[in-house]
Scaffold this motif. Structure first.
Motif, mmCIF file in Angstrom:
data_model
loop_
_atom_site.group_PDB
_atom_site.id
_atom_site.type_symbol
_atom_site.label_atom_id
_atom_site.label_comp_id
_atom_site.label_asym_id
_atom_site.label_seq_id
_atom_site.Cartn_x
_atom_site.Cartn_y
_atom_site.Cartn_z
ATOM 1 N N LEU A 121 0.666 -1.118 -0.254
ATOM 2 C CA LEU A 121 0.480 0.124 0.336
ATOM 3 C C LEU A 121 0.806 0.991 -0.364
ATOM 4 C CD1 LEU A 121 -2.880 -1.079 2.621
ATOM 5 C CD2 LEU A 121 -2.954 -0.971 0.143
ATOM 6 N N SER A 122 0.353 2.037 -0.721
ATOM 7 C CA SER A 122 1.315 3.763 -0.614
ATOM 8 C C SER A 122 0.904 4.176 0.680
ATOM 9 C CB SER A 122 1.006 4.084 -1.544
ATOM 10 O OG SER A 122 -0.571 5.011 -2.096
ATOM 11 N N PRO A 123 1.705 5.519 1.218
ATOM 12 C CA PRO A 123 1.127 5.889 1.989
ATOM 13 C C PRO A 123 0.130 6.708 2.124
ATOM 14 C CG PRO A 123 3.228 6.537 1.963
ATOM 15 C CD PRO A 123 2.451 5.729 0.541
ATOM 16 N N ILE A 124 -0.792 7.089 0.748
ATOM 17 C CA ILE A 124 -2.006 7.813 0.453
ATOM 18 C C ILE A 124 -2.904 6.701 1.118
ATOM 19 C CG2 ILE A 124 -2.982 9.223 -0.391
ATOM 20 C CD1 ILE A 124 -1.210 10.408 -1.326
ATOM 21 N N GLU A 125 -2.500 5.458 0.558
ATOM 22 C CA GLU A 125 -3.957 4.533 0.287
ATOM 23 C C GLU A 125 -3.863 3.486 1.965
ATOM 24 O OE1 GLU A 125 -3.883 2.262 -2.930
ATOM 25 O OE2 GLU A 125 -1.496 1.946 -2.115
ATOM 26 N N VAL A 126 -2.514 3.967 2.727
ATOM 27 C CA VAL A 126 -2.686 3.345 4.160
ATOM 28 C C VAL A 126 -3.574 4.393 5.325
ATOM 29 C CG1 VAL A 126 -0.895 3.011 6.067
ATOM 30 C CG2 VAL A 126 -0.943 2.185 3.783
ATOM 31 N N LEU A 127 -3.020 6.069 4.746
ATOM 32 C CA LEU A 127 -3.979 6.683 5.541
ATOM 33 C C LEU A 127 -5.112 6.910 4.685
ATOM 34 C CD1 LEU A 127 -2.239 10.124 5.045
ATOM 35 C CD2 LEU A 127 -2.825 9.169 7.299
ATOM 36 N N GLU A 128 -5.395 6.502 4.106
ATOM 37 C CA GLU A 128 -6.894 6.248 3.470
ATOM 38 C C GLU A 128 -7.689 5.446 4.397
ATOM 39 O OE1 GLU A 128 -7.305 5.731 -0.301
ATOM 40 O OE2 GLU A 128 -7.413 8.451 -1.151
ATOM 41 N N GLN A 129 -7.163 4.146 4.696
ATOM 42 C CA GLN A 129 -7.739 2.913 5.670
ATOM 43 C C GLN A 129 -7.569 3.171 6.612
ATOM 44 O OE1 GLN A 129 -6.515 -0.255 4.244
ATOM 45 N NE2 GLN A 129 -6.521 0.169 1.618
ATOM 46 N N ILE A 130 -6.958 3.755 7.191
ATOM 47 C CA ILE A 130 -6.810 4.523 8.326
ATOM 48 C C ILE A 130 -7.677 5.521 9.195
ATOM 49 C CG2 ILE A 130 -5.559 5.998 10.606
ATOM 50 C CD1 ILE A 130 -2.465 4.863 9.278
ATOM 51 N N SER A 131 -7.878 6.521 8.089
ATOM 52 C CA SER A 131 -9.430 7.167 8.464
ATOM 53 C C SER A 131 -10.270 6.381 8.435
ATOM 54 C CB SER A 131 -8.960 8.402 7.134
ATOM 55 O OG SER A 131 -10.355 8.984 7.533
ATOM 56 N N ASP A 132 -10.727 5.782 7.776
ATOM 57 C CA ASP A 132 -11.906 4.633 8.029
ATOM 58 C C ASP A 132 -12.077 3.728 9.453
ATOM 59 O OD1 ASP A 132 -12.460 6.303 5.025
ATOM 60 O OD2 ASP A 132 -12.228 3.662 4.528
ATOM 61 N N ALA A 133 -10.757 3.392 9.221
ATOM 62 C CA ALA A 133 -10.626 2.881 10.835
ATOM 63 C C ALA A 133 -11.137 3.550 11.854
ATOM 64 C CB ALA A 133 -9.819 1.510 10.418
ATOM 65 N N ALA A 134 -10.034 4.321 11.392
ATOM 66 C CA ALA A 134 -9.785 5.225 13.027
ATOM 67 C C ALA A 134 -11.450 6.202 13.582
ATOM 68 C CB ALA A 134 -8.754 5.846 12.551
ATOM 69 N N HIS A 135 -12.221 6.488 11.861
ATOM 70 C CA HIS A 135 -13.159 6.602 11.934
ATOM 71 C C HIS A 135 -14.839 6.004 12.976
ATOM 72 C CE1 HIS A 135 -12.508 10.315 9.625
ATOM 73 N NE2 HIS A 135 -13.150 11.386 10.604
ATOM 74 N N GLU A 136 -14.489 5.215 12.670
ATOM 75 C CA GLU A 136 -15.536 3.906 13.021
ATOM 76 C C GLU A 136 -14.960 3.178 14.821
ATOM 77 O OE1 GLU A 136 -16.646 -0.712 12.563
ATOM 78 O OE2 GLU A 136 -15.918 0.342 10.557
ATOM 79 N N LEU A 137 -13.327 3.431 14.769
ATOM 80 C CA LEU A 137 -13.287 2.803 16.116
ATOM 81 C C LEU A 137 -13.676 4.380 17.079
ATOM 82 C CD1 LEU A 137 -10.176 1.591 15.590
ATOM 83 C CD2 LEU A 137 -11.950 0.347 16.696
ATOM 84 N N HIS A 138 -13.373 5.585 16.714
ATOM 85 C CA HIS A 138 -13.659 6.874 17.329
ATOM 86 C C HIS A 138 -14.887 6.658 17.712
ATOM 87 C CE1 HIS A 138 -9.996 8.635 15.700
ATOM 88 N NE2 HIS A 138 -10.349 9.635 17.575
ATOM 89 N N VAL A 139 -16.242 6.745 17.047
ATOM 90 C CA VAL A 139 -18.029 6.612 16.974
ATOM 91 C C VAL A 139 -17.487 5.195 18.056
ATOM 92 C CG1 VAL A 139 -19.159 6.371 16.393
ATOM 93 C CG2 VAL A 139 -18.303 7.403 15.046
ATOM 94 N N ARG A 140 -17.878 3.980 18.302
ATOM 95 C CA ARG A 140 -17.574 2.789 18.448
ATOM 96 C C ARG A 140 -16.888 3.177 19.957
ATOM 97 N NH1 ARG A 140 -14.750 -2.955 17.306
ATOM 98 N NH2 ARG A 140 -15.386 -3.498 18.744
ATOM 99 N N HIS A 141 -15.893 3.749 20.351
ATOM 100 C CA HIS A 141 -15.474 4.311 22.259
ATOM 101 C C HIS A 141 -16.829 4.650 22.220
ATOM 102 C CE1 HIS A 141 -12.838 6.276 24.028
ATOM 103 N NE2 HIS A 141 -12.335 5.325 25.257
ATOM 104 N N ALA A 142 -16.862 5.883 21.758
ATOM 105 C CA ALA A 142 -17.656 6.736 22.052
ATOM 106 C C ALA A 142 -19.696 6.344 22.757
ATOM 107 C CB ALA A 142 -18.830 7.979 21.346
#
Length: 747
Positions: A121-142
């Motif tokens: 994965l390129s750094p941009i692709e990794v960032l995009e997948q991190i964003s998707d996963a992190a948004h979901e984790l943030h909401v789940r945590h809250a």
């Protein structure tokens, strides 16, 4: 066994896509170019193309680790205040991930270093997948907090309240507290033509305010920082609130108290609205040691710069005015994908205040570590003569089940006080300024002993503290050095030289964890106390290498990175492959915090293809894909999380029926194997070897509660058997087995 499917869809969504500091952004070869002693750090990175399908992405694997932490907070069978603490730990972990890993990816993209990861994965692709996963984790945590933890706390009379829910007496007490302790340190900052948009410090909680001048009818923006010198959650009912079951304990977020008194900060103005927000910045350090005449001064300057790193995340309350959010996005120069809208309260690290309530009925049973039976068979509170015990045999310690204070701490304190001790040499990576370890070194220096402290002041996020106690050691006359340029010193070593009747004898400690008495109470670690002459010779050479110039030292019982840990372990794995082909016993078991290094992983793949059983126990990141037909079908990966933080690093090899076991400081990551000084020691005592082998078998036992990794990167929790009964918890088993052992010894 059956998997725990609670929350499984969320986890799967996070993991189905295909891996912390500035040093890691550089390739190993680029780092080597900066090292002045190439003989000490030869290149062991394999050349040639890397096949991406062999590896899982390390950044997404780290997010999967934090999702496992969140699963513990979601577990209704865990004690309530422990679940609260896991929520706080999750939030703190995620902060560090953004400050270091996400910031590093953004820096690589900005610098044009868009090299694909080993997962392809390129750094941009990794960032995009991190964003998707992190948004979901943030909401789940809250939602875990709002929907599960908060109601459960209320059922135990522990409430997180709003100002409107308080009685007049409580409001009066909080208003007095605000006037005396909060108001004097608040600094409202206006934004207008004369006042530019203020700097927002990383991880600070802030109020975005819209105020109106009643004379001109003009609306203005202002920012107010919530002071971090005060507790995040304020006890409404006093410091003892919540400690008695059934007695009501109320806590209110500090920002709510401030919000109710905003008129005092803007007299003559009308406060129209206020919203909480929080910024995360790049807080990794970049110190070019070759250019720094004084590493301490360079690091202090860089710590000041850290506060002004570029933003990588903006958290806002879900009820924020869209216009205010747009202003923050514009002024902070963040992307919309970097905005995380969450229900208040933000920054759930502050839940540690509630998690620390003294309610024994809502937390794990108290653990009292006991002295190792080889150090004190009488089971008194104070350790016996540690040197005499070490002369009798090697002593393997397992913290926190074995007491740190009556073993490692006692070893160094007795060394400091013993007039026969001539010298003490010690590595320090993370500890505390009030540590008895630091005090022992000071006492030894003041007593006229030769004392060398190898201080790693670049230990991430402990830099400022390490600078402070490094200066304390220097002032006491300790010889303080900072290791080899370009390498962090991460090994955990103590060497004591003692004058005895037959000459000088060396006493050693080699461990997997830091010399930190507080974390030793809840970090799981192994350590070896030994008076073995070979180990003493090895440590003498290694300390000479760290404090002077000895790049071509060779070792007998140690593997030392960056020279020989990777190559030594791969050599051991290749021997297991040869043994398997010869029909001899062959097996590899590895327990680490992270499994990322491609060369190590490929050697394990070769072992699997040869039919060798490979068991990996990893707490955090794992880039290895287990169970892939033709590649890794003989590899299992397990993860253990729980009461204690699994921190030990262990490497075992069947070795044709004569097992070989190493313990030490190194994780299987590039930074550990190429850019750090790490040390593994081979155990020799058959009893110690058997203990470690039995321990690891328990970790991988199907009847042990753990997470299992599959070849798509999905972690599944197995903690119930087929009848719905809990599987064995390895940490509880260790606590109870130690208790049974002590009872048997007393009889």
């Amino acid at each position: 066994m059956k998997p725990d499917t609670a929350g499984a869809p969320n986890t799967a969504a996070i993991l189905l896509p295909e891996r912390f500091g500035s040093s890691e952004v550089q390739t190993a070869r680029a780092t080597e170019d900066r090292i002045d002693i190439p003989e000490f750090a030869p290149s062991l990175i394999p050349d040639g193309d890397v096949t991406p399908e062999r590896f899982l992405d390390r950044e997404l694997s780290w997010l999967a680790f934090n999702a496992r932490v969140l699963e513990l907070a979601e577990d209704p069978d865990l004690q309530l205040l422990e679940r609260v603490n896991f929520l706080s730990i999750f939030a703190s972990n995620l902060d560090e991930f953004f400050m270091v890993r996400v910031a590093g990816l953004k820096r690589r993209i900005a610098a044009g270093l868009a090299v694909p990861s080993p997962a392809g994965l390129s750094p941009i692709e990794v960032l995009e997948q991190i964003s998707d996963a992190a948004h979901e984790l943030h909401v789940r945590h809250a939602h875990v907090f709002a929907d599960q933890i908060r109601p459960a706390l209320a059922a135990e009379s522990i409430h997180l309240v709003h100002w409107t829910e308080l009685d007049d007496g409580a409001k009066a007490r909080l208003s007095t507290m605000f006037a005396e302790k909060v108001f004097p340190i608040l600094t409202p900052l206006a934004v207008d033509p004369a006042h530019p948009f203020p700097y927002i410090s990383g991880l600070s909680l802030n109020l975005a305010l819209v105020v109106r001048n009643p004379v001109s009818d003009k609306e203005l923006f202002a920012r107010l920082k919530v002071p971090d010198q005060l507790p995040r959650l304020i006890s409404v009912d006093g410091p003892r609130a919540g400690t008695v079951p059934g007695r009501v304990a109320r806590f209110i977020p500090l920002e709510e108290v401030i919000s109710e008194h905003l008129d005092q900060l803007f007299p003559g103005m009308e406060v129209l609205e206020h919203h909480t927000f929080r910024v995360t910045r790049n807080e990794d350090l970049e110190v070019e040691e070759d250019d720094a005449e004084n590493l301490l001064q360079a690091l202090e300057k860089e710590l000041l710069r850290r506060r002004f790193g570029p933003p990588v995340r903006l958290e806002v309350a879900t009820d924020i005015n869209p216009n205010v959010q747009a202003l923050l996005v514009r002024e902070l120069d963040v992307e919309e994908s970097e905005v995380y809208a969450l229900p208040a309260p933000l920054d759930l690290r502050g839940l540690s205040v509630i998690g620390g309530i003294d309610r024994s009925d809502l937390r794990y049973p108290k653990n009292v570590a006991h002295t190792s039976r080889y150090l004190n068979e009488s089971e008194t509170a104070k350790a016996a003569n540690v040197f005499a015990a070490m002369r009798r045999r090697d002593i393997l310690l397992h913290h926190p089940y074995d007491s740190f204070s009556t073993s490692v701490q006692a070893f160094l304190e007795q060394a400091a006080a013993d007039p026969k001790v001539q010298a003490i040499k010690q590595t320090l990576y993370r500890t505390s300024g009030d540590s008895p370890i630091v005090d022992a070194l000071v006492d030894a220096a003041e007593a006229g002993k030769q004392v060398l402290a190898l201080v790693e002041i670049k230990a991430r996020f402990d830099e400022q503290a390490n600078i402070s106690w490094a200066r304390k050691l220097e002032q006491a006359g300790v010889h303080v050095v900072y290791g080899i340029v370009g390498l962090k010193t991460h090994c955990k070593l103590s060497l004591v030289v003692r004058q005895e009747l037959d000459g000088l004898r060396r006493y050693c400690h080699i461990g997997t964890g830091n010399y930190h008495p507080r974390t030793a109470r809840y970090y799981e670690d192994l350590g070896l106390l030994t008076a073995d002459n070979q180990v003493g010779e090895d440590l003498t050479k290694l300390f000479n290498q760290l404090s002077g110039y000895a790049p071509k030292s060779t070792f007998k019982r140690l593997l030392v990175a960056p020279r020989s840990v990777r190559s030594g372990l791969i050599d051991r794995i290749e021997r297991e492959i040869a043994n398997k082909k010869a029909g001899l016993p062959a097996k590899v078991q590895i327990k680490v915090n992270s499994m990322v290094d491609e060369a190590i992983i490929d050697s394990l793949y070769r072992a699997s293809q040869a039919g060798v059983q490979v068991d990996v126990i990893v707490r955090g990141i794992c880039s290895l894909r287990p169970g892939v037909p033709g590649l890794s079908e003989n590899i299992t990966v397990r993860s253990i999380l729980g009461r204690f933080l699994e921190h030990s690093r262990v490497f075992t090899f069947a070795n044709a029926g004569d097992p070989v076991v190493y313990i030490g400081s190194a994780d299987m990551m590039h930074r550990n194997l190429d850019r750090r000084v790490e040390a593994l020691v081979q155990l020799r005592n058959p009893e110690d070897i058997n203990y470690v082998l039995t321990l690891l078998e328990r970790y991988v036992d199907p009847e042990t509660s753990s997470w299992h990794l599959d070849n798509e990167g999905l972690w599944t929790r197995f903690h119930l058997d087929d009848t719905g009964q809990p599987l064995s918890d390895v940490q509880s088993w260790l606590l109870s087995s130690r208790s049974r052992q002590r009872s048997a010894n007393r009889r």
